[in-house]
Design a protein around this motif. Structure first.
Motif, PDB file in Angstrom:
ATOM      1  N   LYS A   2      40.919  34.645  16.020  1.00 14.65           N
ATOM      2  CA  LYS A   2      41.507  33.679  16.966  1.00 14.65           C
ATOM      3  C   LYS A   2      41.089  33.973  18.395  1.00 14.65           C
ATOM      4  CE  LYS A   2      45.536  32.951  14.079  1.00 14.65           C
ATOM      5  NZ  LYS A   2      46.623  33.839  13.664  1.00 14.65           N
ATOM      6  N   CYS A   3      40.685  35.217  18.669  1.00 16.98           N
ATOM      7  CA  CYS A   3      40.315  35.618  20.030  1.00 16.98           C
ATOM      8  C   CYS A   3      38.798  35.687  20.100  1.00 16.98           C
ATOM      9  CB  CYS A   3      40.939  36.979  20.320  1.00 16.98           C
ATOM     10  SG  CYS A   3      40.260  37.823  21.719  1.00 16.98           S
ATOM     11  N   THR A   4      38.169  34.631  20.565  1.00 15.99           N
ATOM     12  CA  THR A   4      36.708  34.547  20.497  1.00 15.99           C
ATOM     13  C   THR A   4      36.054  34.538  21.865  1.00 15.99           C
ATOM     14  OG1 THR A   4      36.916  32.161  20.385  1.00 15.99           O
ATOM     15  CG2 THR A   4      36.679  33.326  18.291  1.00 15.99           C
ATOM     16  N   ASN A   5      36.855  34.496  22.895  1.00 14.35           N
ATOM     17  CA  ASN A   5      36.254  34.310  24.206  1.00 14.35           C
ATOM     18  C   ASN A   5      36.992  35.120  25.274  1.00 14.35           C
ATOM     19  OD1 ASN A   5      34.514  33.195  26.084  1.00 14.35           O
ATOM     20  ND2 ASN A   5      35.843  31.433  26.475  1.00 14.35           N
ATOM     21  N   LEU A   6      36.430  36.261  25.642  1.00  9.17           N
ATOM     22  CA  LEU A   6      36.991  37.044  26.741  1.00  9.17           C
ATOM     23  C   LEU A   6      36.129  36.801  27.973  1.00  9.17           C
ATOM     24  CD1 LEU A   6      37.851  40.495  25.078  1.00  9.17           C
ATOM     25  CD2 LEU A   6      39.271  38.463  25.308  1.00  9.17           C
ATOM     26  N   THR A   7      36.744  36.374  29.069  1.00  9.03           N
ATOM     27  CA  THR A   7      35.969  36.053  30.270  1.00  9.03           C
ATOM     28  C   THR A   7      36.442  36.891  31.462  1.00  9.03           C
ATOM     29  OG1 THR A   7      37.457  34.263  30.881  1.00  9.03           O
ATOM     30  CG2 THR A   7      35.557  33.684  29.501  1.00  9.03           C
ATOM     31  N   PHE A   8      35.567  36.994  32.442  1.00 11.86           N
ATOM     32  CA  PHE A   8      35.836  37.806  33.633  1.00 11.86           C
ATOM     33  C   PHE A   8      35.330  37.084  34.867  1.00 11.86           C
ATOM     34  CE2 PHE A   8      35.143  40.356  29.898  1.00 11.86           C
ATOM     35  CZ  PHE A   8      36.299  41.116  29.857  1.00 11.86           C
ATOM     36  N   GLU A   9      36.077  37.174  35.958  1.00 10.74           N
ATOM     37  CA  GLU A   9      35.608  36.620  37.235  1.00 10.74           C
ATOM     38  C   GLU A   9      36.129  37.487  38.379  1.00 10.74           C
ATOM     39  OE1 GLU A   9      38.543  32.927  37.866  1.00 10.74           O
ATOM     40  OE2 GLU A   9      37.648  32.955  35.880  1.00 10.74           O
ATOM     41  N   GLN A  10      35.530  37.330  39.536  1.00 14.69           N
ATOM     42  CA  GLN A  10      35.946  38.111  40.692  1.00 14.69           C
ATOM     43  C   GLN A  10      37.201  37.505  41.324  1.00 14.69           C
ATOM     44  OE1 GLN A  10      34.709  41.143  41.987  1.00 14.69           O
ATOM     45  NE2 GLN A  10      34.043  40.987  39.867  1.00 14.69           N
ATOM     46  N   PRO A  11      38.139  38.344  41.793  1.00 21.81           N
ATOM     47  CA  PRO A  11      39.308  37.788  42.484  1.00 21.81           C
ATOM     48  C   PRO A  11      38.898  37.156  43.813  1.00 21.81           C
ATOM     49  CG  PRO A  11      39.296  40.188  42.660  1.00 21.81           C
ATOM     50  CD  PRO A  11      38.158  39.808  41.753  1.00 21.81           C
ATOM     51  N   ASP A  12      39.545  36.073  44.184  1.00 19.84           N
ATOM     52  CA  ASP A  12      39.246  35.380  45.435  1.00 19.84           C
ATOM     53  C   ASP A  12      40.293  35.768  46.484  1.00 19.84           C
ATOM     54  OD1 ASP A  12      38.895  33.686  47.552  1.00 19.84           O
ATOM     55  OD2 ASP A  12      38.752  31.862  46.331  1.00 19.84           O
ATOM     56  N   MET A  13      39.896  36.678  47.391  1.00 22.15           N
ATOM     57  CA  MET A  13      40.861  37.195  48.368  1.00 22.15           C
ATOM     58  C   MET A  13      41.093  36.227  49.523  1.00 22.15           C
ATOM     59  SD  MET A  13      40.696  41.239  48.273  1.00 22.15           S
ATOM     60  CE  MET A  13      39.892  42.203  47.003  1.00 22.15           C
ATOM     61  N   LYS A  14      40.360  35.129  49.554  1.00 25.19           N
ATOM     62  CA  LYS A  14      40.623  34.119  50.587  1.00 25.19           C
ATOM     63  C   LYS A  14      41.779  33.222  50.158  1.00 25.19           C
ATOM     64  CE  LYS A  14      36.230  34.007  52.966  1.00 25.19           C
ATOM     65  NZ  LYS A  14      35.297  34.689  52.012  1.00 25.19           N
ATOM     66  N   ARG A  15      41.794  32.840  48.883  1.00 23.83           N
ATOM     67  CA  ARG A  15      42.930  32.046  48.401  1.00 23.83           C
ATOM     68  C   ARG A  15      44.141  32.942  48.152  1.00 23.83           C
ATOM     69  NH1 ARG A  15      41.880  29.552  43.198  1.00 23.83           N
ATOM     70  NH2 ARG A  15      40.335  31.196  42.997  1.00 23.83           N
ATOM     71  N   PHE A  16      43.894  34.167  47.727  1.00 29.17           N
ATOM     72  CA  PHE A  16      44.991  35.083  47.407  1.00 29.17           C
ATOM     73  C   PHE A  16      44.959  36.251  48.386  1.00 29.17           C
ATOM     74  CE2 PHE A  16      44.010  32.724  43.557  1.00 29.17           C
ATOM     75  CZ  PHE A  16      45.254  32.198  43.266  1.00 29.17           C
ATOM     76  N   ARG A  17      45.430  35.959  49.611  1.00 31.20           N
ATOM     77  CA  ARG A  17      45.295  36.941  50.698  1.00 31.20           C
ATOM     78  C   ARG A  17      46.171  38.167  50.496  1.00 31.20           C
ATOM     79  NH1 ARG A  17      46.990  34.088  55.367  1.00 31.20           N
ATOM     80  NH2 ARG A  17      47.042  36.119  56.359  1.00 31.20           N
ATOM     81  N   ASN A  18      47.224  38.033  49.695  1.00 33.33           N
ATOM     82  CA  ASN A  18      48.086  39.196  49.469  1.00 33.33           C
ATOM     83  C   ASN A  18      47.315  40.376  48.892  1.00 33.33           C
ATOM     84  OD1 ASN A  18      50.306  37.894  50.404  1.00 33.33           O
ATOM     85  ND2 ASN A  18      51.297  37.623  48.419  1.00 33.33           N
ATOM     86  N   LEU A  19      46.326  40.077  48.072  1.00 35.67           N
ATOM     87  CA  LEU A  19      45.538  41.157  47.487  1.00 35.67           C
ATOM     88  C   LEU A  19      44.769  41.903  48.587  1.00 35.67           C
ATOM     89  CD1 LEU A  19      44.638  42.647  44.949  1.00 35.67           C
ATOM     90  CD2 LEU A  19      42.898  40.884  44.580  1.00 35.67           C
ATOM     91  N   ALA A  20      44.203  41.135  49.523  1.00 37.78           N
ATOM     92  CA  ALA A  20      43.501  41.759  50.662  1.00 37.78           C
ATOM     93  C   ALA A  20      44.474  42.550  51.534  1.00 37.78           C
ATOM     94  CB  ALA A  20      42.793  40.686  51.483  1.00 37.78           C
ATOM     95  N   LEU A  21      45.676  42.008  51.730  1.00 37.97           N
ATOM     96  CA  LEU A  21      46.674  42.707  52.556  1.00 37.97           C
ATOM     97  C   LEU A  21      47.105  44.029  51.914  1.00 37.97           C
ATOM     98  CD1 LEU A  21      48.868  39.658  53.652  1.00 37.97           C
ATOM     99  CD2 LEU A  21      47.531  41.146  55.169  1.00 37.97           C
ATOM    100  N   ALA A  22      47.221  44.028  50.605  1.00 41.18           N
ATOM    101  CA  ALA A  22      47.600  45.267  49.909  1.00 41.18           C
ATOM    102  C   ALA A  22      46.491  46.320  50.045  1.00 41.18           C
ATOM    103  CB  ALA A  22      47.890  44.983  48.441  1.00 41.18           C
ATOM    104  N   TYR A  23      45.235  45.888  49.900  1.00 45.87           N
ATOM    105  CA  TYR A  23      44.121  46.830  50.111  1.00 45.87           C
ATOM    106  C   TYR A  23      44.153  47.365  51.544  1.00 45.87           C
ATOM    107  CZ  TYR A  23      41.330  46.660  45.785  1.00 45.87           C
ATOM    108  OH  TYR A  23      40.880  46.825  44.503  1.00 45.87           O
ATOM    109  N   GLU A  24      44.396  46.471  52.497  1.00 45.12           N
ATOM    110  CA  GLU A  24      44.464  46.868  53.910  1.00 45.12           C
ATOM    111  C   GLU A  24      45.572  47.911  54.115  1.00 45.12           C
ATOM    112  OE1 GLU A  24      42.698  46.377  56.549  1.00 45.12           O
ATOM    113  OE2 GLU A  24      44.115  47.178  58.043  1.00 45.12           O
ATOM    114  N   ALA A  25      46.737  47.654  53.551  1.00 45.43           N
ATOM    115  CA  ALA A  25      47.865  48.591  53.699  1.00 45.43           C
ATOM    116  C   ALA A  25      47.532  49.933  53.031  1.00 45.43           C
ATOM    117  CB  ALA A  25      49.124  48.001  53.088  1.00 45.43           C
ATOM    118  N   MET A  26      46.841  49.886  51.899  1.00 44.44           N
ATOM    119  CA  MET A  26      46.467  51.131  51.224  1.00 44.44           C
ATOM    120  C   MET A  26      45.495  51.942  52.082  1.00 44.44           C
ATOM    121  SD  MET A  26      44.852  51.736  47.432  1.00 44.44           S
ATOM    122  CE  MET A  26      43.553  50.538  47.639  1.00 44.44           C
TER     123      MET A  26
END
Ligand code: MG
Length: 389
Positions: free
Chosen positions: A295-319
């Motif tokens: 049933k699991c035939t398709n595993l996909t991967f993509e890069q996170p978009d830190m422009k649409r999801f700025r919280n991820l960039a803010l967390a890296y900045e805080a770290m």
């Protein structure tokens, strides 16, 4: 010949939440191994009463003292000790018979009782990631001082922890945390401007509480997990990558210096990381569904978009900044998530307010516990002021 295994005594902080109720399912499936010693909840007194009657712990604690009489009366026919308040939670985790403390309460409130449990040398099954986000350095020092193990329950960190079994002494090049991308993975920036709490609360793969579901939609959850990974596995900021993997089958990966990458896989079910934290270093039988590759035939991967999801960039900045910066973004985030759920602010403005709060709170390089408490208070006041402006 039967050998009696000594049952592990477990305290669940936050037993009425999503992790807490699933932990009780794990215990229910293995009554020969685990016993509930204490249950604590914040507000959900009716569910706590039902859990206490079912699992017969030594003690229960309700954090909100207004519910004390209800709880006490409902359990008066049983030999269960009943307490109320945050101080009681910090004390109950020190009880001598307890082997494992599962920290599954929401947010900053997890910090103090986790510190008490570490000092009492109870193995910590850590589900409250905010504890490490806010005060990772302090918690690590304390855990080393008291030689208390901290075992991750967060699915990504459990995956990394499982990949590291048998790798003592081998150098980690990178940890790659997977992210589902949440309900808004394919939304444009324009579409994100008008999303509602109801939309954000519909996570595609995981059933979780409201706060973490919003954090997943905004990717702050992943940002916090990056910081959590830094402290759990002793990594440098540039050793932690995030990859979006919408199927949530690979729960995270470790890349070693010989280029080999190990991944831990399975259906998304929190009962596995909870059970592994209880049974570690053993693996024990589990009844839940298996991953079926037909049933699991398709595993996909993509890069996170830190422009649409700025919280991820803010967390890296805080770290990268370190000190009390992650504590600031955690406090600001708790305030903005609450305001977003009450429809006082928009989805995207959550990041703006977190960023402004990060700039406004005074920086402390090596905070003490009291500094963290003061930082948390200051950041909440500033974030609230920005919201109410
Ligand atoms: Mg997670």
């Amino acid at each position: 010949m039967s050998q009696e295994i000594k049952k592990k005594q477990i305290a669940i902080l936050g037993s009425t939440g999503s992790i807490g109720t699933q932990a009780l399912q794990v215990i229910e499936e293995h009554p020969e191994r685990y016993e509930v010693y204490a249950l604590t909840a914040n507000n959900q007194v009716d569910l706590l009463i039902a859990q206490a009657r079912r699992f017969m712990p030594e003690a229960v604690v309700i954090a909100n003292e207004n519910h004390y009489n209800t709880l006490k009366d409902a359990l008066s026919d049983l030999p269960i000790k009943v307490y109320a308040g945050m101080e009681a939670i910090c004390q109950i985790v020190e009880s001598a018979p307890i082997d494992i403390v599962l920290t599954a309460m929401v947010g900053y409130a997890g910090l103090k009782p986790t510190m008490s449990a570490i000092r009492a040398r109870k193995a910590i099954a850590l589900a409250n990631k905010e504890t490490l986000v806010v005060a990772g350095e302090l918690i690590n020092k304390l855990a080393q001082e008291y030689r208390t193990p901290i075992i991750p329950v967060d699915s990504e960190h459990s995956a990394v922890f499982q990949c590291l079994a048998g790798e003592v002494g081998n150098t980690i090049e990178k940890v790659i945390l997977t992210a589902s991308g949440g309900p808004f993975r394919t939304f444009t920036y324009e579409q994100l401007q008008t999303v509602t709490p109801q939309q954000a609360l519909k996570h595609p793969n995981w059933e979780m509480g409201a706060k973490i579901t919003i954090d997943s939609a905004s990717m702050m959850n992943k940002g916090f997990e990056v910081i959590e990974a830094k402290w759990l596995f002793g990594l440098q900021p540039d050793q932690i990558d995030v990859v979006v993997h919408p199927q949530s089958i690979i729960h995270s990966m470790v890349q070693f210096e010989d280029s080999s990458i190990k991944a831990q896989m399975g259906l998304p079910d929190m009962r596995l990381p909870i059970q592994y934290a209880f049974s570690y270093p053993d693996r024990i039988h589990a009844s839940f569904d298996r991953l079926d590759f037909s049933k699991c035939t398709n595993l996909t991967f993509e890069q996170p978009d830190m422009k649409r999801f700025r919280n991820l960039a803010l967390a890296y900045e805080a770290m990268h900044r370190g000190g009390n910066a992650p504590c600031v973004i955690n406090a600001a985030n708790e305030v903005v998530v609450d305001a977003f759920l009450k429809e006082k602010i928009s989805f995207l403005s959550m990041s703006d307010i977190i960023e402004q709060t990060l700039e406004a709170v005074s920086f402390i390089t090596t905070p003490t516990y009291d500094d963290y408490v003061a930082t948390d208070t200051e950041a909440r006041i500033i974030a609230s002021q920005i919201i109410n402006k």
